[in-house]
Design an enzyme around this catalytic site. Structure first.
Site, PDB file in Angstrom:
ATOM      1  N   ILE A  34       4.856  -5.443  -3.291  1.00  0.00           N
ATOM      2  CA  ILE A  34       3.480  -5.941  -3.449  1.00  0.00           C
ATOM      3  C   ILE A  34       2.817  -5.403  -4.725  1.00  0.00           C
ATOM      4  O   ILE A  34       1.892  -6.011  -5.258  1.00  0.00           O
ATOM      5  CB  ILE A  34       2.649  -5.586  -2.186  1.00  0.00           C
ATOM      6  CG1 ILE A  34       1.447  -6.479  -2.024  1.00  0.00           C
ATOM      7  CG2 ILE A  34       2.251  -4.119  -2.171  1.00  0.00           C
ATOM      8  CD1 ILE A  34       0.785  -6.376  -0.652  1.00  0.00           C
ATOM      9  N   GLU A  99       6.315   6.557   0.411  1.00  0.00           N
ATOM     10  CA  GLU A  99       5.049   6.244   1.077  1.00  0.00           C
ATOM     11  C   GLU A  99       5.272   5.584   2.431  1.00  0.00           C
ATOM     12  O   GLU A  99       4.473   5.769   3.342  1.00  0.00           O
ATOM     13  CB  GLU A  99       4.216   5.304   0.204  1.00  0.00           C
ATOM     14  CG  GLU A  99       3.720   5.939  -1.087  1.00  0.00           C
ATOM     15  CD  GLU A  99       3.063   4.910  -1.999  1.00  0.00           C
ATOM     16  OE1 GLU A  99       2.917   3.743  -1.593  1.00  0.00           O
ATOM     17  OE2 GLU A  99       2.726   5.291  -3.133  1.00  0.00           O
ATOM     18  N   VAL A 100       6.314   4.765   2.515  1.00  0.00           N
ATOM     19  CA  VAL A 100       6.574   4.026   3.754  1.00  0.00           C
ATOM     20  C   VAL A 100       7.774   4.678   4.460  1.00  0.00           C
ATOM     21  O   VAL A 100       8.886   4.704   3.913  1.00  0.00           O
ATOM     22  CB  VAL A 100       6.875   2.538   3.464  1.00  0.00           C
ATOM     23  CG1 VAL A 100       7.153   1.792   4.767  1.00  0.00           C
ATOM     24  CG2 VAL A 100       5.707   1.890   2.715  1.00  0.00           C
ATOM     25  N   HIS A 104      14.137   2.115   2.556  1.00  0.00           N
ATOM     26  CA  HIS A 104      14.145   0.928   1.704  1.00  0.00           C
ATOM     27  C   HIS A 104      14.717   1.287   0.347  1.00  0.00           C
ATOM     28  O   HIS A 104      14.589   2.416  -0.125  1.00  0.00           O
ATOM     29  CB  HIS A 104      12.740   0.337   1.564  1.00  0.00           C
ATOM     30  CG  HIS A 104      11.692   1.324   1.159  1.00  0.00           C
ATOM     31  ND1 HIS A 104      11.129   2.209   2.065  1.00  0.00           N
ATOM     32  CD2 HIS A 104      11.117   1.586  -0.035  1.00  0.00           C
ATOM     33  CE1 HIS A 104      10.253   2.966   1.432  1.00  0.00           C
ATOM     34  NE2 HIS A 104      10.232   2.618   0.151  1.00  0.00           N
TER      35      HIS A 104
HETATM   36  P1  AMP Z   1       8.014   4.172  -1.453  1.00  0.00           P
HETATM   37  O1  AMP Z   1       6.942   4.860  -2.240  1.00  0.00           O
HETATM   38  O2  AMP Z   1       9.397   4.444  -1.947  1.00  0.00           O
HETATM   39  O3  AMP Z   1       7.852   4.414   0.039  1.00  0.00           O
HETATM   40  O4  AMP Z   1       7.802   2.631  -1.694  1.00  0.00           O
HETATM   41  C1  AMP Z   1       6.985   1.826  -0.894  1.00  0.00           C
HETATM   42  C2  AMP Z   1       6.792   0.540  -1.638  1.00  0.00           C
HETATM   43  O5  AMP Z   1       6.349  -0.440  -0.718  1.00  0.00           O
HETATM   44  C3  AMP Z   1       5.741   0.610  -2.757  1.00  0.00           C
HETATM   45  O6  AMP Z   1       6.352   0.239  -3.986  1.00  0.00           O
HETATM   46  C4  AMP Z   1       4.678  -0.404  -2.312  1.00  0.00           C
HETATM   47  O7  AMP Z   1       4.129  -1.124  -3.387  1.00  0.00           O
HETATM   48  C5  AMP Z   1       5.472  -1.299  -1.374  1.00  0.00           C
HETATM   49  N1  AMP Z   1       4.704  -1.976  -0.328  1.00  0.00           N
HETATM   50  C6  AMP Z   1       3.797  -1.433   0.513  1.00  0.00           C
HETATM   51  N2  AMP Z   1       3.317  -2.363   1.362  1.00  0.00           N
HETATM   52  C7  AMP Z   1       3.956  -3.523   1.048  1.00  0.00           C
HETATM   53  C8  AMP Z   1       3.900  -4.850   1.566  1.00  0.00           C
HETATM   54  N3  AMP Z   1       3.093  -5.191   2.571  1.00  0.00           N
HETATM   55  N4  AMP Z   1       4.695  -5.791   1.000  1.00  0.00           N
HETATM   56  C9  AMP Z   1       5.507  -5.474  -0.030  1.00  0.00           C
HETATM   57  N5  AMP Z   1       5.606  -4.238  -0.548  1.00  0.00           N
HETATM   58  C10 AMP Z   1       4.837  -3.270  -0.028  1.00  0.00           C
END
Ligand code: AMP
Length: 113
Positions: A34, A99-100, A104
């Site tokens: 996103i 962050e998530v 991934h």
């Molecule tokens: P990380 O910091 O490695 O956990 O990466 C999480 C990624 O998820 C970040 O690059 C965000 O921009 C992306 N992200 C968060 N929410 C969404 C969403 N709803 N759709 C697509 N990407 C997302």
């Protein structure tokens, strides 16, 4: 760390949050990040509930690890960035910027797709 079933990627996988998958098979989905940090920035997200790469490597069986890593390559091929080159980034743990809390793989390329 216990898996948080309400993280944003779990919600996307459940269909609670809409997302346009550019790839899907039995093991993983892929969709555009996103907040893209490169001309092409796609995330490959395993369907099973792994918090991070350590959790995956400790608990997934070899077939699943193989399939998910093949998916990273297949998505890069589908995006037509194999020749241009691309990076695969996995942040492991909040201290590294994860962050998530659902495993991934970031696929990043300077080539638009
Ligand atoms: P990380 O910091 O490695 O956990 O990466 C999480 C990624 O998820 C970040 O690059 C965000 O921009 C992306 N992200 C968060 N929410 C969404 C969403 N709803 N759709 C697509 N990407 C997302």
């Amino acid at each position: 760390m216990a898996y948080d079933k309400d993280n944003v990627f779990a919600k996307i996988l459940r269909g609670d949050i809409p997302s346009a998958f550019i790839y899907e098979d039995d093991y993983a989905v892929a969709f555009k990040d996103i907040h893209p940090k490169a001309a092409t920035h796609v995330l490959v997200v395993p369907k099973n509930a792994y918090t991070d790469l350590n959790d995956f490597m400790l608990n997934a069986d070899a077939d699943e690890v193989y399939a998910v890593m093949q998916d990273v390559r297949k998505v890069a091929q589908q995006l037509d960035i194999i020749d241009a080159g691309y990076r695969v980034v996995v942040n492991v743990g909040a201290g590294a910027g994860q962050e998530v809390p659902h495993l991934h793989f970031h696929i990043l390329s300077n080539k638009e797709s």
